[in-house]
Motif scaffolding. Structure first.
Motif, PDB file in Angstrom:
ATOM      1  N   ASP A  32      12.922  -3.882   0.846  1.00 55.23           N
ATOM      2  CA  ASP A  32      12.635  -2.422   0.919  1.00 55.23           C
ATOM      3  C   ASP A  32      12.463  -1.448  -0.333  1.00 55.23           C
ATOM      4  OD1 ASP A  32      12.060  -2.695   3.630  1.00 55.23           O
ATOM      5  OD2 ASP A  32      13.980  -1.886   4.321  1.00 55.23           O
ATOM      6  N   GLU A  33      12.850  -2.331  -1.397  1.00 56.81           N
ATOM      7  CA  GLU A  33      12.447  -1.393  -2.548  1.00 56.81           C
ATOM      8  C   GLU A  33      11.368  -2.355  -3.646  1.00 56.81           C
ATOM      9  OE1 GLU A  33      16.255  -1.138  -4.937  1.00 56.81           O
ATOM     10  OE2 GLU A  33      17.109  -0.232  -3.344  1.00 56.81           O
ATOM     11  N   GLY A  34      10.514  -1.566  -4.289  1.00 50.67           N
ATOM     12  CA  GLY A  34       9.443  -2.203  -4.843  1.00 50.67           C
ATOM     13  C   GLY A  34       9.295  -1.668  -6.327  1.00 50.67           C
ATOM     14  N   ASP A  41       0.632  -1.220  -0.069  1.00 53.30           N
ATOM     15  CA  ASP A  41       0.163   0.079  -0.061  1.00 53.30           C
ATOM     16  C   ASP A  41       0.969   1.381   0.072  1.00 53.30           C
ATOM     17  OD1 ASP A  41      -2.145  -1.395   0.029  1.00 53.30           O
ATOM     18  OD2 ASP A  41      -2.601  -1.444   2.114  1.00 53.30           O
ATOM     19  N   GLU A  42       1.906   1.438   0.645  1.00 53.44           N
ATOM     20  CA  GLU A  42       2.776   2.365   0.968  1.00 53.44           C
ATOM     21  C   GLU A  42       3.477   2.752  -0.549  1.00 53.44           C
ATOM     22  OE1 GLU A  42       6.463   4.014   3.564  1.00 53.44           O
ATOM     23  OE2 GLU A  42       5.829   1.842   3.485  1.00 53.44           O
ATOM     24  N   ALA A  43       3.855   1.527  -1.259  1.00 51.51           N
ATOM     25  CA  ALA A  43       4.718   1.602  -2.377  1.00 51.51           C
ATOM     26  C   ALA A  43       3.654   1.910  -3.520  1.00 51.51           C
ATOM     27  CB  ALA A  43       5.107   0.221  -2.905  1.00 51.51           C
ATOM     28  N   ILE A  61       3.239   6.017  -2.916  1.00 47.55           N
ATOM     29  CA  ILE A  61       4.362   6.753  -3.176  1.00 47.55           C
ATOM     30  C   ILE A  61       4.695   6.745  -4.781  1.00 47.55           C
ATOM     31  CG2 ILE A  61       7.015   6.591  -3.234  1.00 47.55           C
ATOM     32  CD1 ILE A  61       6.620   5.532  -0.243  1.00 47.55           C
ATOM     33  N   ALA A  62       4.229   5.639  -5.485  1.00 49.86           N
ATOM     34  CA  ALA A  62       4.365   5.365  -6.911  1.00 49.86           C
ATOM     35  C   ALA A  62       3.458   6.598  -7.550  1.00 49.86           C
ATOM     36  CB  ALA A  62       4.205   4.006  -7.474  1.00 49.86           C
ATOM     37  N   ILE A  63       2.174   6.630  -7.070  1.00 47.15           N
ATOM     38  CA  ILE A  63       1.352   7.508  -7.736  1.00 47.15           C
ATOM     39  C   ILE A  63       1.598   9.000  -7.460  1.00 47.15           C
ATOM     40  CG2 ILE A  63      -1.268   8.423  -7.457  1.00 47.15           C
ATOM     41  CD1 ILE A  63      -2.018   5.398  -6.958  1.00 47.15           C
ATOM     42  N   SER A  64       2.068   9.123  -6.302  1.00 50.43           N
ATOM     43  CA  SER A  64       2.679  10.470  -5.984  1.00 50.43           C
ATOM     44  C   SER A  64       3.696  10.924  -6.805  1.00 50.43           C
ATOM     45  CB  SER A  64       2.951  10.625  -4.419  1.00 50.43           C
ATOM     46  OG  SER A  64       3.490  12.051  -4.130  1.00 50.43           O
ATOM     47  N   LYS A  65       4.552  10.224  -6.991  1.00 51.27           N
ATOM     48  CA  LYS A  65       5.921  10.149  -7.868  1.00 51.27           C
ATOM     49  C   LYS A  65       5.571  10.711  -9.161  1.00 51.27           C
ATOM     50  CE  LYS A  65      10.239   7.824  -9.018  1.00 51.27           C
ATOM     51  NZ  LYS A  65      11.038   6.582  -8.788  1.00 51.27           N
ATOM     52  N   THR A  66       4.804   9.770  -9.740  1.00 58.21           N
ATOM     53  CA  THR A  66       4.272   9.694 -11.156  1.00 58.21           C
ATOM     54  C   THR A  66       3.526  11.110 -11.240  1.00 58.21           C
ATOM     55  OG1 THR A  66       3.974   7.365 -11.219  1.00 58.21           O
ATOM     56  CG2 THR A  66       3.143   8.652 -12.884  1.00 58.21           C
ATOM     57  N   PRO A 114      -0.486  -4.885  -7.084  1.00 61.54           N
ATOM     58  CA  PRO A 114       0.001  -3.912  -8.184  1.00 61.54           C
ATOM     59  C   PRO A 114       1.453  -3.822  -7.715  1.00 61.54           C
ATOM     60  CG  PRO A 114      -1.358  -2.643  -6.921  1.00 61.54           C
ATOM     61  CD  PRO A 114      -1.573  -4.010  -6.281  1.00 61.54           C
ATOM     62  N   ALA A 115       2.048  -4.219  -6.576  1.00 65.17           N
ATOM     63  CA  ALA A 115       3.361  -3.720  -6.049  1.00 65.17           C
ATOM     64  C   ALA A 115       3.900  -5.163  -5.991  1.00 65.17           C
ATOM     65  CB  ALA A 115       3.371  -2.801  -5.169  1.00 65.17           C
ATOM     66  N   PHE A 116       5.450  -5.176  -6.364  1.00 61.79           N
ATOM     67  CA  PHE A 116       6.247  -6.369  -5.765  1.00 61.79           C
ATOM     68  C   PHE A 116       7.383  -5.499  -4.884  1.00 61.79           C
ATOM     69  CE2 PHE A 116      10.219  -8.642  -6.348  1.00 61.79           C
ATOM     70  CZ  PHE A 116       9.590  -9.899  -5.956  1.00 61.79           C
TER      71      PHE A 116
END
Length: 173
Positions: free
Chosen positions: A65-67, A20-22, A25-30, A59-61
């Motif tokens: 600590d990296e996704g 969920d955190e990944a 963060i991905a949506i925000s970064k994009t 949707p995240a792997f």
């Protein structure tokens, strides 16, 4: 012809603990990379499924600590000759802003003019509900700082004789 194009992006995220955190963060970064130039691109979580059993997956792997997050980016491309043309335009526009992020076109759908009008009406209704003041006139005129209607998008031109009060002192010096 107008087409709605959905592009899948593989967005890397760092220092995350949960899927969920990944995704957040991905949506925000994009969103940061696309805005303000492509603020009309819709960002949503991608969907992944197991190739063998067909079961849905996150949707995240995440590993160490990296996704890697699968996101779907959707945009409408106007006045194209064919669907292949629309997919190339979408990949180019999105890819220019998302450097080093792999993209793959997963869906291209022809959109009728009526569908676009309904979408625009829904968007206008949502904006009107959120606004405290009435919507601006649709004739392209906007009010300038001095209250005059302008057809130049609210920008000041050289023939505007008024200057903001803070800057009058600088001009006088």
């Amino acid at each position: 012809m107008n087409c709605r194009v959905v592009v899948e992006a593989a967005v890397p995220v760092y220092d995350v603990e949960t899927t969920d955190e990944a995704v957040r963060i991905a949506i925000s970064k994009t969103g940061e990379m696309l805005n303000p130039d492509l603020n009309y691109v819709e960002i949503d979580m991608g969907s992944r499924s197991c190739a063998e059993c067909g079961a849905d997956q996150d949707p995240a792997f995440i590993a160490a600590d990296e996704g890697l997050v699968a996101l779907e980016l959707e945009m409408t491309v106007f006045n194209v000759e064919r669907e292949e043309h629309a997919s190339r335009i979408a990949r180019k526009e999105i890819g220019q802003r998302l450097e080093n992020i792999p993209l793959e076109v997963i869906e291209v759908e022809t959109v009728e003019e009526e569908d676009l009008d309904e979408t625009a009406a829904d968007d206008e209704a949502a904006v009107e509900d959120d606004a405290d003041e009435p919507p601006a006139a649709d004739d392209g005129a906007t009010a300038g700082a001095d209250g005059e209607d302008r057809t130049d998008g609210g920008r000041r031109t050289d023939d505007d004789d008024e200057v903001l009060p803070e800057f009058e002192e600088l001009i006088d010096e």
